[in-house]
Design a protein around this motif. Structure first.
Motif, short mmCIF file in Angstrom:
data_model
loop_
_atom_site.label_atom_id
_atom_site.label_comp_id
_atom_site.label_asym_id
_atom_site.label_seq_id
_atom_site.Cartn_x
_atom_site.Cartn_y
_atom_site.Cartn_z
N VAL A 30 2.87 -1.37 -1.43
CA VAL A 30 2.81 -0.98 -0.02
C VAL A 30 3.27 -2.14 0.87
O VAL A 30 4.07 -1.95 1.79
CB VAL A 30 1.38 -0.56 0.36
N ILE A 31 2.77 -3.33 0.58
CA ILE A 31 3.16 -4.51 1.38
C ILE A 31 4.64 -4.80 1.22
O ILE A 31 5.34 -5.12 2.19
CB ILE A 31 2.33 -5.74 0.96
N SER A 32 5.14 -4.69 -0.02
CA SER A 32 6.57 -4.92 -0.25
C SER A 32 7.43 -3.95 0.55
O SER A 32 8.45 -4.33 1.14
CB SER A 32 6.86 -4.79 -1.75
N LEU A 33 7.02 -2.70 0.58
CA LEU A 33 7.73 -1.68 1.35
C LEU A 33 7.70 -2.02 2.84
O LEU A 33 8.72 -1.92 3.53
CB LEU A 33 7.11 -0.31 1.10
N ALA A 34 6.55 -2.43 3.32
CA ALA A 34 6.42 -2.80 4.73
C ALA A 34 7.29 -4.01 5.07
O ALA A 34 7.92 -4.06 6.13
CB ALA A 34 4.95 -3.10 5.06
N GLU A 35 7.35 -4.98 4.16
CA GLU A 35 8.17 -6.17 4.39
C GLU A 35 9.65 -5.81 4.47
O GLU A 35 10.38 -6.32 5.34
CB GLU A 35 7.93 -7.20 3.29
N ARG A 36 10.10 -4.95 3.56
CA ARG A 36 11.52 -4.57 3.54
C ARG A 36 11.92 -3.81 4.79
O ARG A 36 13.09 -3.80 5.18
CB ARG A 36 11.83 -3.72 2.30
N LEU A 43 1.77 -2.45 10.29
CA LEU A 43 0.82 -2.02 9.26
C LEU A 43 -0.50 -2.78 9.42
O LEU A 43 -1.58 -2.19 9.34
CB LEU A 43 1.40 -2.25 7.88
N GLY A 44 -0.40 -4.08 9.65
CA GLY A 44 -1.61 -4.88 9.83
C GLY A 44 -2.43 -4.43 11.02
O GLY A 44 -3.66 -4.36 10.96
N ASP A 45 -1.75 -4.12 12.12
CA ASP A 45 -2.45 -3.63 13.32
C ASP A 45 -3.13 -2.30 13.04
O ASP A 45 -4.26 -2.05 13.49
CB ASP A 45 -1.46 -3.46 14.48
N TYR A 46 -2.45 -1.43 12.29
CA TYR A 46 -3.01 -0.12 11.96
C TYR A 46 -4.29 -0.27 11.13
O TYR A 46 -5.31 0.38 11.41
CB TYR A 46 -1.97 0.69 11.19
N VAL A 47 -4.23 -1.13 10.11
CA VAL A 47 -5.39 -1.34 9.25
C VAL A 47 -6.54 -1.94 10.05
O VAL A 47 -7.70 -1.49 9.93
CB VAL A 47 -5.03 -2.25 8.06
N LEU A 48 -6.25 -2.94 10.87
CA LEU A 48 -7.30 -3.58 11.66
C LEU A 48 -7.95 -2.59 12.62
O LEU A 48 -9.19 -2.53 12.71
CB LEU A 48 -6.71 -4.77 12.43
N ALA A 49 -7.15 -1.81 13.30
CA ALA A 49 -7.70 -0.85 14.26
C ALA A 49 -8.58 0.18 13.57
O ALA A 49 -9.67 0.51 14.05
CB ALA A 49 -6.56 -0.16 15.02
N ASN A 50 -8.14 0.69 12.43
CA ASN A 50 -8.92 1.70 11.72
C ASN A 50 -10.19 1.11 11.11
O ASN A 50 -11.24 1.76 11.10
CB ASN A 50 -8.06 2.36 10.64
N ALA A 51 -10.10 -0.10 10.59
CA ALA A 51 -11.28 -0.76 10.03
C ALA A 51 -12.33 -1.00 11.10
O ALA A 51 -13.53 -0.81 10.88
CB ALA A 51 -10.87 -2.07 9.36
N CYS A 52 -11.87 -1.45 12.27
CA CYS A 52 -12.81 -1.69 13.38
C CYS A 52 -13.47 -0.39 13.82
O CYS A 52 -14.68 -0.36 14.10
CB CYS A 52 -12.07 -2.33 14.55
N SER A 53 -12.69 0.68 13.90
CA SER A 53 -13.26 1.98 14.29
C SER A 53 -14.29 2.45 13.28
O SER A 53 -15.35 3.00 13.65
CB SER A 53 -12.13 3.02 14.41
N PHE A 54 -14.01 2.23 11.99
CA PHE A 54 -14.97 2.62 10.95
C PHE A 54 -16.28 1.87 11.13
O PHE A 54 -17.37 2.45 11.04
CB PHE A 54 -14.38 2.33 9.57
N MET A 55 -16.18 0.56 11.40
CA MET A 55 -17.40 -0.24 11.57
C MET A 55 -18.17 0.18 12.80
O MET A 55 -19.41 0.21 12.80
CB MET A 55 -17.04 -1.72 11.65
#
Length: 231
Positions: A30-36, A43-55
């Protein structure tokens, strides 16, 4: 797992993509795909936002104190990274103290001056910083006292021989002792068996993470799992 209390005190956000066959592509792909495709920051912003919402929605009810979220080098070293990350966390309306941002040792050492400045801004806002994969590359007990971090996450490469190699156990004890002196929490990663769990626990490690307790799962499954275990 917090060993002293026997309760799950923290979880970690992982990134996966469905493979269309009922499973998931691993994080590396997944990270390799995002880098290319120049999508790592998005992607990092998406994960952070969703993780914060979950918490915000589930942390207190599940008895989970913190959510760990991995930061990429792109997220950490851009010019206004601290302000941007704090804005995302604030927008999710979650307490900063419930968030742990995880960085790898190699990222920190490559750009220690710039990274340290950014991490100190985040720490002053109440966010916890974890040094992930400790032991993979540059590890030195001497610099633990000078790092802008709160948590040391010991890589499985340092614990996988814990049952058969006395030197590995002695090294683990040394890391724990140095961390205690510097008021750092210690997490052992990649624990897969009861025998490993007991040996690592005897070294004074406070937290254990690994397949022995749980494999990665979607948020919905986590909610059900923790409701059943934390009661």
């Amino acid at each position: 797992m917090h060993l002293e209390s026997g309760r799950y005190k923290a979880v970690e956000a992982l990134v996966r993509l469905p493979d269309g066959k009922g499973g998931y592509f691993p994080a590396g792909q997944v990270i390799s795909l995002a880098e290319r495709n120049a999508m790592v920051e998005a992607l990092g912003d998406y994960v952070l936002a969703n993780a914060c919402s979950f918490m915000r929605e589930w942390g207190e009810e599940l008895g989970v104190q913190r959510m760990g979220i991995n930061l990429s080098v792109q997220q950490l070293l851009v010019g206004n990274s601290a302000e941007h990350l704090l804005q995302l966390i604030s927008a999710a309306n979650v307490e900063p103290g419930r968030i742990t941002l995880e960085i790898t040792e190699s990222i920190l050492i490559q750009s220690i001056d710039h990274a340290a400045e950014t991490l100190e801004k985040l720490r002053k806002a109440g966010i916890h910083i974890a040094l992930d994969d400790f032991g993979v590359g540059y590890s030195s007990l001497n610099y633990l006292s000078n790092l802008p971090v709160d948590i040391i996450k010991i890589d499985r490469s340092l614990t996988q021989q814990i049952l058969t190699n006395e030197k590995q156990y002695a090294l683990l004890r040394s890391i724990v002792d140095m961390s205690v002196i510097n008021d750092l929490s210690v997490v052992a990663e990649g624990v897969e068996s009861g025998a490993e769990q007991k040996m690592i626990a005897s070294a004074g490690v406070q937290y254990i993470q690994g397949y022995y307790y749980a494999r990665p799962m979607p948020g919905e499954e986590l909610i059900v799992s923790l409701k059943g275990r934390q009661g």
